[in-house]
Scaffold this motif. Sequence first.
Motif, PDB file in Angstrom:
ATOM      1  N   ALA A   1      99.555 112.713  67.270  1.00  0.00           N
ATOM      2  CA  ALA A   1      99.113 112.962  66.074  1.00  0.00           C
ATOM      3  C   ALA A   1      98.002 111.963  65.790  1.00  0.00           C
ATOM      4  O   ALA A   1      97.524 111.013  66.408  1.00  0.00           O
ATOM      5  N   ARG A   2      97.176 112.491  64.668  1.00  0.00           N
ATOM      6  CA  ARG A   2      95.731 111.597  64.368  1.00  0.00           C
ATOM      7  C   ARG A   2      95.955 111.029  63.116  1.00  0.00           C
ATOM      8  O   ARG A   2      95.339 109.861  63.091  1.00  0.00           O
ATOM      9  N   LEU A   3      96.263 111.756  62.145  1.00  0.00           N
ATOM     10  CA  LEU A   3      96.109 111.252  60.787  1.00  0.00           C
ATOM     11  C   LEU A   3      97.717 110.525  60.288  1.00  0.00           C
ATOM     12  O   LEU A   3      98.765 110.917  60.971  1.00  0.00           O
ATOM     13  N   PRO A   4      97.632 109.566  59.327  1.00  0.00           N
ATOM     14  CA  PRO A   4      99.093 109.335  58.950  1.00  0.00           C
ATOM     15  C   PRO A   4      99.937 110.148  58.401  1.00  0.00           C
ATOM     16  O   PRO A   4      99.368 111.448  57.944  1.00  0.00           O
ATOM     17  N   GLY A   5     101.100 110.042  58.349  1.00  0.00           N
ATOM     18  CA  GLY A   5     102.152 110.955  57.719  1.00  0.00           C
ATOM     19  C   GLY A   5     101.478 111.512  56.332  1.00  0.00           C
ATOM     20  O   GLY A   5     101.060 110.481  55.656  1.00  0.00           O
ATOM     21  N   GLY A   6     102.081 112.468  55.842  1.00  0.00           N
ATOM     22  CA  GLY A   6     101.644 112.978  54.467  1.00  0.00           C
ATOM     23  C   GLY A   6     100.282 113.815  54.410  1.00  0.00           C
ATOM     24  O   GLY A   6     100.119 114.392  53.615  1.00  0.00           O
ATOM     25  N   HIS A   7      99.441 113.522  55.516  1.00  0.00           N
ATOM     26  CA  HIS A   7      98.028 114.059  55.703  1.00  0.00           C
ATOM     27  C   HIS A   7      97.934 115.145  56.382  1.00  0.00           C
ATOM     28  O   HIS A   7      97.958 115.105  57.634  1.00  0.00           O
ATOM     29  N   VAL A   8      98.314 116.117  56.025  1.00  0.00           N
ATOM     30  CA  VAL A   8      98.411 117.488  56.802  1.00  0.00           C
ATOM     31  C   VAL A   8      97.568 117.840  58.036  1.00  0.00           C
ATOM     32  O   VAL A   8      96.501 117.780  57.775  1.00  0.00           O
ATOM     33  N   GLU A   9      98.353 117.901  59.032  1.00  0.00           N
ATOM     34  CA  GLU A   9      97.470 118.391  60.241  1.00  0.00           C
ATOM     35  C   GLU A   9      97.896 119.635  60.259  1.00  0.00           C
ATOM     36  O   GLU A   9      98.784 120.252  60.157  1.00  0.00           O
ATOM     37  N   GLY A  10      96.661 120.387  61.258  1.00  0.00           N
ATOM     38  CA  GLY A  10      97.061 122.035  61.683  1.00  0.00           C
ATOM     39  C   GLY A  10      96.638 122.498  62.654  1.00  0.00           C
ATOM     40  O   GLY A  10      96.131 121.690  63.718  1.00  0.00           O
ATOM     41  N   PHE A  11      96.344 123.666  62.814  1.00  0.00           N
ATOM     42  CA  PHE A  11      95.773 124.601  63.806  1.00  0.00           C
ATOM     43  C   PHE A  11      94.476 123.878  64.556  1.00  0.00           C
ATOM     44  O   PHE A  11      94.598 123.690  65.789  1.00  0.00           O
ATOM     45  N   ALA A  12      93.431 123.607  63.696  1.00  0.00           N
ATOM     46  CA  ALA A  12      92.173 122.847  64.507  1.00  0.00           C
ATOM     47  C   ALA A  12      92.599 121.701  65.015  1.00  0.00           C
ATOM     48  O   ALA A  12      91.709 121.264  66.239  1.00  0.00           O
ATOM     49  N   ASP A  13      93.561 120.804  64.355  1.00  0.00           N
ATOM     50  CA  ASP A  13      93.934 119.467  65.028  1.00  0.00           C
ATOM     51  C   ASP A  13      94.635 119.631  66.476  1.00  0.00           C
ATOM     52  O   ASP A  13      94.420 118.570  67.218  1.00  0.00           O
ATOM     53  N   THR A  14      95.043 120.726  66.842  1.00  0.00           N
ATOM     54  CA  THR A  14      95.817 120.905  68.043  1.00  0.00           C
ATOM     55  C   THR A  14      94.820 120.981  69.250  1.00  0.00           C
ATOM     56  O   THR A  14      94.940 120.455  70.235  1.00  0.00           O
ATOM     57  N   PHE A  15      93.637 121.657  68.756  1.00  0.00           N
ATOM     58  CA  PHE A  15      92.667 121.693  69.742  1.00  0.00           C
ATOM     59  C   PHE A  15      92.136 120.232  70.355  1.00  0.00           C
ATOM     60  O   PHE A  15      92.032 119.950  71.476  1.00  0.00           O
ATOM     61  N   ARG A  16      91.864 119.626  69.308  1.00  0.00           N
ATOM     62  CA  ARG A  16      91.309 118.234  69.397  1.00  0.00           C
ATOM     63  C   ARG A  16      92.342 117.565  70.250  1.00  0.00           C
ATOM     64  O   ARG A  16      92.158 116.683  70.998  1.00  0.00           O
TER      65      ARG A  16
END
Length: 382
Positions: free
Chosen positions: A316-331
């Motif tokens: 996880a990168r961002l705090p809860g409630g700050h939606v992460e998605g497809f692009a974040d999985t690559f990071r």
Amino acid sequence: MTDFTKIGAAVIGTGFIGTVHLEALRRMGVPVVGVLGSSPERGAERAAALGVKTFASLKDVLADPAVQVVHVTSPNVAHYPQVKQILAAGRHVICEKPLAMTSAQSAEMVQIAKASGKVAAVCYNIRFYPLNQQARGMVAAGELGDIRLISGQYHQDWLAKPTDWNWRLEADQGGTLRSVGDIGTHWVDLTSFIIGQKASAVFADLSTFVPVRQKPKGPVETFSTATGASEPREITTDDAALILLRFPNGAKGVMSTSQISHGRKNALTWEIAGSAASAAWAAENPDQLWIGHRDAPNQIMPRDASLMNALGAAAARLPGGHVEGFADTFRALFAQVYSDVAKGSRSADATYASFEDGHYEMQICDAVLTSAKEGRWVEIGG
Ligand code: SOE
């Protein structure tokens, strides 16, 4: 924390996924030395749009001492020759899935990668949604009990119409299996990653619902619609598949793939029933994990590092409630791979897909094909 600014990268392929790779690298601070397009013209056009230099050939990429890692996002047919050249030139490699066109190629790639001593990863990015890492940690800790039933699907609609076109439709570019190779292997990789076991046999049924399509005269980017002149083409690759799976410990799986399901954009779902609890997740709502109980209220776990286990929290990168998605999985995936590149080899606790995992997915494809042809259960790798 690794300093990624000292590891230079090049990206082969400038389409939808190549761009996702490049943007993830930029977020990490990795210097992207340049890109290689499908033709010098297309490469130059995309490179200008992305603000990066273009290479004229793979030979040029590999002649550049600043390039230490090469990302392969070209059509599937190019993976095998390109990865061989990259490893032979002493570079680390991240290859898009499926790893190869055949399991004979992927078996050889496993050996070459091993002999090279370089970091070699397959881009099964869906593992890197933090709640999928969390689910793996939960299964390993016994929180679901013994795994019994794994079910789900990977459905899309971007190839629902006879006028929809992409290189993946043609067997000589994408492989004999299309929906299974392109998205089915994601599902199999993800669920085996979560439960920590690989299926030992499959029973499959394949369908090509759109047997003739209009092929545009020019190239078409994935998930986009072509315009202009076209010609009819017979299609032999699968629009959809139904697959049963058996696992060595007695667990059973059932899944479907589809690229013709109107309204389903990128809908991967899984549900795992264990002897103590169940869990379920959906890629289109990736920041929530459903946990099912028989004798207590069910739970929804949000993607929040303060609530997740170590595996989930690490992705996880961002705090809860700050939606992460497809692009974040690559990071998240690349962060692990580049840490290993800095170290010189794969870490024992790495969770990205190896070339062995990529080869296993090619063996799944072989078994699916044989099963669909012969109407029987087929052992994987048998
Ligand atoms: C097209 O089906 C595609 O881009 C796949 O190739 C990706 O692997 C998947 O993540 C999204 O859909």
